[in-house]
Design an enzyme around this catalytic site. Structure first.
Site, PDB file in Angstrom:
ATOM      1  N   ARG A 194       0.819  -1.216   0.000  1.00  0.00           N
ATOM      2  CA  ARG A 194       0.000   0.000   0.000  1.00  0.00           C
ATOM      3  C   ARG A 194       0.853   1.266   0.000  1.00  0.00           C
ATOM      4  O   ARG A 194       0.423   2.295  -0.521  1.00  0.00           O
ATOM      5  CB  ARG A 194      -0.959  -0.013   1.186  1.00  0.00           C
ATOM      6  CG  ARG A 194      -2.105  -0.970   0.912  1.00  0.00           C
ATOM      7  CD  ARG A 194      -3.161  -0.950   1.971  1.00  0.00           C
ATOM      8  NE  ARG A 194      -4.377  -1.557   1.438  1.00  0.00           N
ATOM      9  CZ  ARG A 194      -5.375  -2.010   2.176  1.00  0.00           C
ATOM     10  NH1 ARG A 194      -5.309  -1.911   3.488  1.00  0.00           N
ATOM     11  NH2 ARG A 194      -6.440  -2.531   1.621  1.00  0.00           N
TER      12      ARG A 194
ATOM     13  N   GLY B  77     -13.481  -4.215   0.410  1.00  0.00           N
ATOM     14  CA  GLY B  77     -14.869  -3.783   0.591  1.00  0.00           C
ATOM     15  C   GLY B  77     -15.337  -2.771  -0.447  1.00  0.00           C
ATOM     16  O   GLY B  77     -16.467  -2.858  -0.934  1.00  0.00           O
TER      17      GLY B  77
ATOM     18  N   LYS C  72     -19.975 -18.195  -0.013  1.00  0.00           N
ATOM     19  CA  LYS C  72     -21.373 -17.959   0.363  1.00  0.00           C
ATOM     20  C   LYS C  72     -22.165 -17.149  -0.645  1.00  0.00           C
ATOM     21  O   LYS C  72     -21.699 -16.123  -1.129  1.00  0.00           O
ATOM     22  CB  LYS C  72     -21.407 -17.180   1.676  1.00  0.00           C
ATOM     23  CG  LYS C  72     -20.820 -17.898   2.838  1.00  0.00           C
ATOM     24  CD  LYS C  72     -20.999 -17.030   4.057  1.00  0.00           C
ATOM     25  CE  LYS C  72     -20.298 -17.630   5.256  1.00  0.00           C
ATOM     26  NZ  LYS C  72     -20.377 -16.734   6.403  1.00  0.00           N
TER      27      LYS C  72
ATOM     28  N   GLY D 128     -10.311 -10.049  -1.680  1.00  0.00           N
ATOM     29  CA  GLY D 128      -9.149 -10.533  -0.931  1.00  0.00           C
ATOM     30  C   GLY D 128      -8.667 -11.901  -1.378  1.00  0.00           C
ATOM     31  O   GLY D 128      -7.500 -12.086  -1.744  1.00  0.00           O
TER      32      GLY D 128
HETATM   33  P1  ADP Z   1     -13.083 -12.858  -2.064  1.00  0.00           P
HETATM   34  O1  ADP Z   1     -12.312 -12.680  -0.786  1.00  0.00           O
HETATM   35  O2  ADP Z   1     -12.207 -12.827  -3.274  1.00  0.00           O
HETATM   36  O3  ADP Z   1     -14.263 -11.916  -2.180  1.00  0.00           O
HETATM   37  P2  ADP Z   1     -14.647 -14.992  -0.924  1.00  0.00           P
HETATM   38  O4  ADP Z   1     -14.158 -14.612   0.428  1.00  0.00           O
HETATM   39  O5  ADP Z   1     -16.063 -14.742  -1.251  1.00  0.00           O
HETATM   40  O6  ADP Z   1     -13.709 -14.351  -2.054  1.00  0.00           O
HETATM   41  O7  ADP Z   1     -14.443 -16.562  -1.151  1.00  0.00           O
HETATM   42  C1  ADP Z   1     -13.233 -17.200  -0.993  1.00  0.00           C
HETATM   43  C2  ADP Z   1     -13.390 -18.528  -0.326  1.00  0.00           C
HETATM   44  O8  ADP Z   1     -14.341 -19.360  -0.972  1.00  0.00           O
HETATM   45  C3  ADP Z   1     -12.090 -19.298  -0.325  1.00  0.00           C
HETATM   46  O9  ADP Z   1     -11.630 -19.410   1.001  1.00  0.00           O
HETATM   47  C4  ADP Z   1     -12.453 -20.643  -0.928  1.00  0.00           C
HETATM   48  O10 ADP Z   1     -11.843 -21.731  -0.275  1.00  0.00           O
HETATM   49  C5  ADP Z   1     -13.942 -20.688  -0.731  1.00  0.00           C
HETATM   50  N1  ADP Z   1     -14.568 -21.663  -1.637  1.00  0.00           N
HETATM   51  C6  ADP Z   1     -14.469 -21.747  -2.968  1.00  0.00           C
HETATM   52  N2  ADP Z   1     -15.100 -22.835  -3.441  1.00  0.00           N
HETATM   53  C7  ADP Z   1     -15.626 -23.483  -2.383  1.00  0.00           C
HETATM   54  C8  ADP Z   1     -16.382 -24.681  -2.198  1.00  0.00           C
HETATM   55  N3  ADP Z   1     -16.739 -25.425  -3.245  1.00  0.00           N
HETATM   56  N4  ADP Z   1     -16.724 -25.040  -0.947  1.00  0.00           N
HETATM   57  C9  ADP Z   1     -16.373 -24.267   0.100  1.00  0.00           C
HETATM   58  N5  ADP Z   1     -15.664 -23.119   0.004  1.00  0.00           N
HETATM   59  C10 ADP Z   1     -15.289 -22.732  -1.212  1.00  0.00           C
HETATM   60 MG    MG Z   2     -12.703 -13.348   1.212  1.00  0.00          MG
END
Ligand code: ADP
Ligand code: MG
Length: 397
Positions: free
Chosen positions: A37, A378, A198, A355
């Site tokens: 950063r 965010g 999720k 992230g």
């Molecule tokens: P970002 O931080 O890029 O916004 P998220 O936090 O929404 O992404 O999602 C990342 C997480 O989703 C990772 O830790 C990954 O392991 C999990 N993930 C991806 N596919 C699956 C799955 N099939 N079952 C459970 N978790 C999953």
């Molecule tokens: Mg995440």
């Protein structure tokens, strides 16, 4: 939206430029442990300094909640920043008041000062007008270079922009241009990939994207909820069963908006969510009671790659499998490498953020080949949700 950039700021000789930066960086034992950063802020600081401005840096660190907390001081940032800039950086113990004024007044043209944590004052997060007045006294112009803080209406991101001539810094400008190219006014067809664990954290995002994109691929844990909603057995997979109706609503919304949805065609399952767990490829619904869906299957990935080939723009948030645990990184890595190769060849505008998404692209070794990778967290997600970002809106002319 239109905003002014720093090259439109005229003669800056001797002018006090207050620059909002994001120095909320990882620290360990009082030392900066990742200077990404700091580096991101260098181009703007250097550009202003070279033009003879007195550069006054505004930043927050952590959550001191409106009072002075010594362990949350920005002081440890001074030396690493000075080293990177190769010039001294003055530090003021407070971001407003006589101490700050003294440090700012003491700057030579081209000099740089960092002011203490904005969040030591309650007025910062309250977007308080009086506090913004105090801040604005220390500047002749205001530059926001912290896109990652732009989703919050705080005094240093919002109110101050109405008190001084306001400009977007170089990093802010680059981010806004990339986001505009990906979603605001993209070269079509535009495809989105949304994954992650999720559905519940990404409802607004999915609902906004189906109205903007030509194609949307849903992967990761959230795809399980969509599969379940369509009557497929998901075994012991991560799945938000109570959101089945919401998933169906998103499918309907996509149809109404002519957004072609891509749900998994096949999947990779394992009995344990562990690195190296034996993986099997299965068709939809062929999941045993004890099995979990942990990655996209080969047919799904092949179809996704073809869909990317037939697009001009890609916007990506969320890994499509449990990329932290090989071999369940395969789908994400393959899709990322495919998109990166096209972007590198100038055939695709590929923008990604989030992230874990950023980690996944680094894991795949292709972050540098993407057109733009947002580390804004965010703010990036709120922008993908179509929400107005107060810190960006305040720059609108
Ligand atoms: P970002 O931080 O890029 O916004 P998220 O936090 O929404 O992404 O999602 C990342 C997480 O989703 C990772 O830790 C990954 O392991 C999990 N993930 C991806 N596919 C699956 C799955 N099939 N079952 C459970 N978790 C999953
Ligand atoms: Mg995440």
């Amino acid at each position: 939206m239109t905003f002014k950039t720093i090259d439109q700021a005229g003669d800056l000789t001797g002018k006090r430029a207050q620059v909002r930066v994001d120095f909320n960086l990882p620290m360990q034992d009082g030392k900066v442990s990742d200077d990404t950063r700091l580096r991101a802020a260098l181009p703007t600081i250097r550009a202003l300094s070279l033009r003879g401005a007195k550069v006054v840096l505004l930043a927050h660190f952590d959550r001191p909640k409106g009072k002075r907390v010594e362990s949350m001081s920005l002081k440890p940032v001074v030396q690493p920043l000075a080293d990177l800039l190769q010039q001294p950086v003055a530090f003021a113990d407070d971001c407003v008041g006589p101490d700050a004024a003294k440090v700012v007044d003491g700057l030579e043209n081209g000099g740089v000062a960092l002011l203490e944590n904005l969040r030591f004052h309650r007025g910062e997060e309250a977007n308080d007008g009086d506090f913004a007045d105090e801040l604005a006294k220390l500047g002749d112009l205001y530059v926001n270079d912290a896109f990652s803080a732009a989703h919050r209406a705080h005094a240093s991101t919002e109110a101050i922009a109405h008190r001084l001539p306001a400009y977007a810094g170089l990093a802010m400008e680059r981010e806004l241009d990339a986001l505009e190219a990906a979603l605001g006014n993209p070269k079509r067809p535009v495809i989105g990939i949304v994954g992650g664990s999720k559905v519940s954290t990404k409802l607004d995002l999915l609902k906004n994207l189906v109205t903007k994109l030509d194609k949307l691929a849903i992967g990761g844990g959230m795809a399980n909820t969509f599969l379940y909603a369509q009557g497929h057995d998901v075994g012991a997979s991560y799945c938000e069963k109570d959101l089945a109706e919401t998933a169906r609503e998103i499918v309907r919304l996509a149809g109404q908006n002519n957004c072609k949805l891509f749900l998994p065609l096949d999947i990779v399952v394992a009995e344990k969510m562990q690195p190296g767990a034996p993986a099997r490829v299965r068709g939809l619904g062929e999941v045993d009671e004890h099995e979990r869906i942990l990655d996209a299957g080969p047919e799904t990935v092949a179809r996704l790659k073809r869909a990317i080939d037939n697009s001009h723009t890609l916007i990506w948030n969320g890994p499509i499998g449990v990329f932290e645990m090989p071999p369940f990184d395969k789908g994400t890595v393959e899709a990322a490498q495919h998109a990166a190769a096209l972007a590198k060849a100038g055939k695709l505008i590929a923008v990604a953020g989030g992230g874990d998404t950023v980690s996944a692209l680094h894991h795949a070794g292709v972050a540098a080949d993407f057109t733009f990778v947002s580390t804004a967290g965010g703010a990036f997600l709120e922008w993908m949700e179509g929400k107005p970002l107060p810190g960006v809106k305040a720059l609108d002319v």
